[in-house]
Design a protein around this motif. Structure first.
Motif, PDB file in Angstrom:
ATOM      1  N   UNK A  20      51.299  15.440  36.355  1.00 17.07           N
ATOM      2  CA  UNK A  20      52.512  15.971  36.943  1.00 17.07           C
ATOM      3  C   UNK A  20      52.250  17.297  37.653  1.00 17.07           C
ATOM      4  N   UNK A  21      51.339  18.083  37.093  1.00 18.96           N
ATOM      5  CA  UNK A  21      51.030  19.370  37.689  1.00 18.96           C
ATOM      6  C   UNK A  21      50.202  19.228  38.963  1.00 18.96           C
ATOM      7  N   UNK A  22      49.499  18.110  39.132  1.00 19.09           N
ATOM      8  CA  UNK A  22      48.651  17.922  40.305  1.00 19.09           C
ATOM      9  C   UNK A  22      49.445  17.576  41.542  1.00 19.09           C
ATOM     10  N   UNK A  23      50.753  17.401  41.433  1.00 14.90           N
ATOM     11  CA  UNK A  23      51.580  17.072  42.582  1.00 14.90           C
ATOM     12  C   UNK A  23      51.806  15.590  42.742  1.00 14.90           C
ATOM     13  N   UNK A  24      51.183  14.751  41.938  1.00 14.34           N
ATOM     14  CA  UNK A  24      51.349  13.304  42.028  1.00 14.34           C
ATOM     15  C   UNK A  24      52.737  12.915  41.527  1.00 14.34           C
ATOM     16  N   UNK A  25      53.417  12.046  42.278  1.00 19.42           N
ATOM     17  CA  UNK A  25      54.738  11.567  41.892  1.00 19.42           C
ATOM     18  C   UNK A  25      54.631  10.135  41.384  1.00 19.42           C
ATOM     19  N   UNK A  44      64.978   9.705  48.503  1.00 13.04           N
ATOM     20  CA  UNK A  44      63.823  10.098  49.306  1.00 13.04           C
ATOM     21  C   UNK A  44      63.142  11.342  48.755  1.00 13.04           C
ATOM     22  N   UNK A  45      63.673  11.880  47.651  1.00 13.14           N
ATOM     23  CA  UNK A  45      63.133  13.127  47.132  1.00 13.14           C
ATOM     24  C   UNK A  45      61.653  13.071  46.819  1.00 13.14           C
ATOM     25  N   UNK A  46      61.186  11.921  46.306  1.00 13.14           N
ATOM     26  CA  UNK A  46      59.780  11.800  45.941  1.00 13.14           C
ATOM     27  C   UNK A  46      58.872  11.780  47.154  1.00 13.14           C
ATOM     28  N   UNK A  47      59.423  11.547  48.348  1.00 11.05           N
ATOM     29  CA  UNK A  47      58.604  11.400  49.550  1.00 11.05           C
ATOM     30  C   UNK A  47      58.688  12.603  50.477  1.00 11.05           C
ATOM     31  N   UNK A  48      59.658  13.484  50.245  1.00 10.53           N
ATOM     32  CA  UNK A  48      59.834  14.631  51.134  1.00 10.53           C
ATOM     33  C   UNK A  48      58.631  15.557  51.084  1.00 10.53           C
ATOM     34  N   UNK A  49      58.029  15.715  49.899  1.00 11.42           N
ATOM     35  CA  UNK A  49      56.885  16.622  49.767  1.00 11.42           C
ATOM     36  C   UNK A  49      55.653  16.095  50.473  1.00 11.42           C
ATOM     37  N   UNK A  50      55.594  14.782  50.738  1.00  8.46           N
ATOM     38  CA  UNK A  50      54.439  14.211  51.432  1.00  8.46           C
ATOM     39  C   UNK A  50      53.177  14.133  50.593  1.00  8.46           C
ATOM     40  N   UNK A  51      53.320  14.193  49.268  1.00  7.03           N
ATOM     41  CA  UNK A  51      52.152  14.123  48.384  1.00  7.03           C
ATOM     42  C   UNK A  51      51.942  12.685  47.935  1.00  7.03           C
ATOM     43  N   UNK A  98      47.074   4.609  43.401  1.00  4.85           N
ATOM     44  CA  UNK A  98      47.754   5.752  44.009  1.00  4.85           C
ATOM     45  C   UNK A  98      47.839   5.535  45.516  1.00  4.85           C
ATOM     46  N   UNK A  99      49.030   5.756  46.038  1.00  2.00           N
ATOM     47  CA  UNK A  99      49.255   5.581  47.479  1.00  2.00           C
ATOM     48  C   UNK A  99      49.064   6.920  48.167  1.00  2.00           C
ATOM     49  N   UNK A 100      48.072   6.971  49.060  1.00  2.00           N
ATOM     50  CA  UNK A 100      47.795   8.188  49.804  1.00  2.00           C
ATOM     51  C   UNK A 100      48.518   8.123  51.149  1.00  2.00           C
ATOM     52  N   UNK A 101      49.460   9.024  51.409  1.00  4.96           N
ATOM     53  CA  UNK A 101      50.211   8.955  52.670  1.00  4.96           C
ATOM     54  C   UNK A 101      49.352   9.352  53.865  1.00  4.96           C
ATOM     55  N   UNK A 102      49.620   8.716  54.980  1.00  2.00           N
ATOM     56  CA  UNK A 102      48.975   9.086  56.233  1.00  2.00           C
ATOM     57  C   UNK A 102      49.631  10.354  56.772  1.00  2.00           C
ATOM     58  N   UNK A 103      49.034  11.005  57.767  1.00  2.00           N
ATOM     59  CA  UNK A 103      49.678  12.193  58.351  1.00  2.00           C
ATOM     60  C   UNK A 103      51.084  11.901  58.877  1.00  2.00           C
ATOM     61  N   UNK A 104      51.263  10.709  59.461  1.00  2.00           N
ATOM     62  CA  UNK A 104      52.591  10.343  59.960  1.00  2.00           C
ATOM     63  C   UNK A 104      53.587  10.193  58.816  1.00  2.00           C
ATOM     64  N   UNK A 105      53.148   9.579  57.717  1.00  2.00           N
ATOM     65  CA  UNK A 105      54.037   9.387  56.567  1.00  2.00           C
ATOM     66  C   UNK A 105      54.373  10.716  55.897  1.00  2.00           C
ATOM     67  N   UNK A 106      53.445  11.636  55.878  1.00  2.00           N
ATOM     68  CA  UNK A 106      53.700  12.945  55.264  1.00  2.00           C
ATOM     69  C   UNK A 106      54.788  13.704  56.008  1.00  2.00           C
ATOM     70  N   UNK A 107      54.909  13.446  57.321  1.00  5.80           N
ATOM     71  CA  UNK A 107      55.914  14.134  58.120  1.00  5.80           C
ATOM     72  C   UNK A 107      57.247  13.391  58.153  1.00  5.80           C
ATOM     73  N   UNK A 111      59.695   6.817  56.731  1.00  5.63           N
ATOM     74  CA  UNK A 111      58.547   5.932  56.990  1.00  5.63           C
ATOM     75  C   UNK A 111      57.697   5.792  55.736  1.00  5.63           C
ATOM     76  N   UNK A 112      57.463   6.899  55.070  1.00  5.46           N
ATOM     77  CA  UNK A 112      56.679   6.897  53.827  1.00  5.46           C
ATOM     78  C   UNK A 112      57.349   6.002  52.789  1.00  5.46           C
ATOM     79  N   UNK A 113      58.646   6.161  52.610  1.00 11.26           N
ATOM     80  CA  UNK A 113      59.375   5.355  51.628  1.00 11.26           C
ATOM     81  C   UNK A 113      59.351   3.878  51.980  1.00 11.26           C
ATOM     82  N   UNK A 114      59.520   3.557  53.259  1.00  5.40           N
ATOM     83  CA  UNK A 114      59.505   2.158  53.684  1.00  5.40           C
ATOM     84  C   UNK A 114      58.173   1.491  53.368  1.00  5.40           C
TER      85      UNK A 114
END
Length: 349
Positions: A20-25, A44-51, A98-107, A111-114
């Motif tokens: 939890x401390x590492x930023x992983x949701x 969308x709260x879990x995806x706003x941080x882009x982690x 673990x799903x690693x977001x792309x730069x586009x998904x982080x922004x 899109x990240x949630x979809x």
């Protein structure tokens, strides 16, 4: 039963630090739940941080499904009773990679949630749809409109069908472009409904003003929409005639934003602000602030996107209701035609 398992996993460390401390949701989804099709647009709260996120799937491979629950379903007591009726309840928890977001998904959280939604839906073997919640009601997005998964108008139809509504009894007197506010008592009298529970259930469907009154034009249009023998051309023409208005600077009656949003809210359950925005866009092509009958029918009957709401979504997926249940204007000159408005016939009708 799943909470201790999840808590134990969250206490595990990664590189000497709690996960939890590492930023992983962590995202949890139950198999069979309708929310796999809706929750990402709502939360969308879990995806706003882009982690990175780690999807977690929860399955209940039991002979009797007592865990899946949607926006409507069995009550708590029934669920507990059905669960207790099984000797044991099996819970299967699967941690996806673990799903690693792309730069586009982080922004872009949407899109990240979809994309995460599609991964989880594919792992569960169920489809993912473009849905979200408005309050507690799941809705789908069609262009600029949001409509319920099932037309709420059908619920009104069930109430009236149970009451045994028959043709030829209505003398509504709804006038084109002119509202007539009625009370619940007048509503029951004009629809000849005697059961208080039925009256309250049907009356509740319509939006009330501060005095608890409803515009009877709404009632007239709802009954017309529930009439299985009425064509879409007739229904949309009637809707226009009921809510179009005359303005001093306009030679013809036009459908303005208030009437347009009322029609879409009544028939499709679409929120009024979205309908007003759509109305403004439809009016941009012309020099007027309102829609003519031709423009409104082009939108409702011929638009590649929105016409499906009227031709497929609005119509019940079963056989048209019999004339002994819902008023049918074609079977009686006083049913709807006498009460709402006789829609003007076009040449060739």
């Amino acid at each position: 039963m799943t909470q201790p398992l999840v808590a134990e996993w969250l206490r595990r460390s990664e590189g000497g630090r709690p996960r939890e401390a590492s930023g992983l949701r962590h995202l949890f989804q139950q198999e069979g739940s309708a929310e796999v099709q809706t929750r990402w647009k709502r939360d969308l709260g879990a995806f706003i941080a882009g982690v990175p996120v780690q999807p977690v799937l929860i399955r209940y491979p039991n002979s009797l499904d007592t865990t899946s629950w949607a926006w409507r379903g069995p009550g708590v007591l029934k669920v507990l009773w059905l669960t207790a009726s099984q000797p044991c309840s099996i819970v299967d928890v699967e941690f996806l990679p673990v799903y690693q977001p792309s730069p586009e998904e982080s922004k872009d959280p949407t899109l990240y949630a979809n994309n995460v939604q599609r991964v989880m839906a594919q792992a569960l073997g169920i489809p993912a749809t473009e849905c979200e919640f408005v309050g507690s009601l799941p809705v789908i997005v069609v262009g600029q409109l949001k409509v319920a998964l099932e037309p709420q108008l059908w619920e009104l139809g069930k109430v009236l069908q149970k009451a045994g509504l028959s043709p030829g009894f209505v003398d509504m007197g709804a006038e084109p472009g002119r509202s007539r506010m009625i009370s619940q008592e007048a509503f029951a009298q004009q629809l000849q409904l005697s059961d208080p529970q039925t009256v309250a259930g049907a009356f509740r469907y319509f939006q009330q003003d501060a005095k608890g009154l409803v515009d009877f034009r709404n009632v007239a249009l709802a009954l017309a929409a529930l009439d299985g023998g009425r064509s879409l051309e007739e229904l949309t023409r009637l809707a226009f005639e009921l809510f179009a208005e005359e303005q001093a600077e306009e030679p013809d009656r036009l459908l303005y934003k208030d009437g347009f949003s009322t029609i879409l809210h009544l028939l499709l359950g679409s929120p009024r602000p979205a309908a007003m925005t759509l109305h403004a866009e439809l009016c941009r092509s012309g020099c007027s602030q309102g829609l003519s009958l031709c423009q409104f029918q082009n939108f409702s009957l011929h638009d590649p996107l929105y016409s499906k709401l009227f031709s497929a979504y609005l119509r019940p997926p079963h056989k048209p209701r019999s004339t002994s249940q819902i008023p049918n204007a074609s079977s009686s000159p006083t049913a709807l035609a006498n009460g709402t408005v006789q829609a003007p016939k076009q040449k060739g009708d």
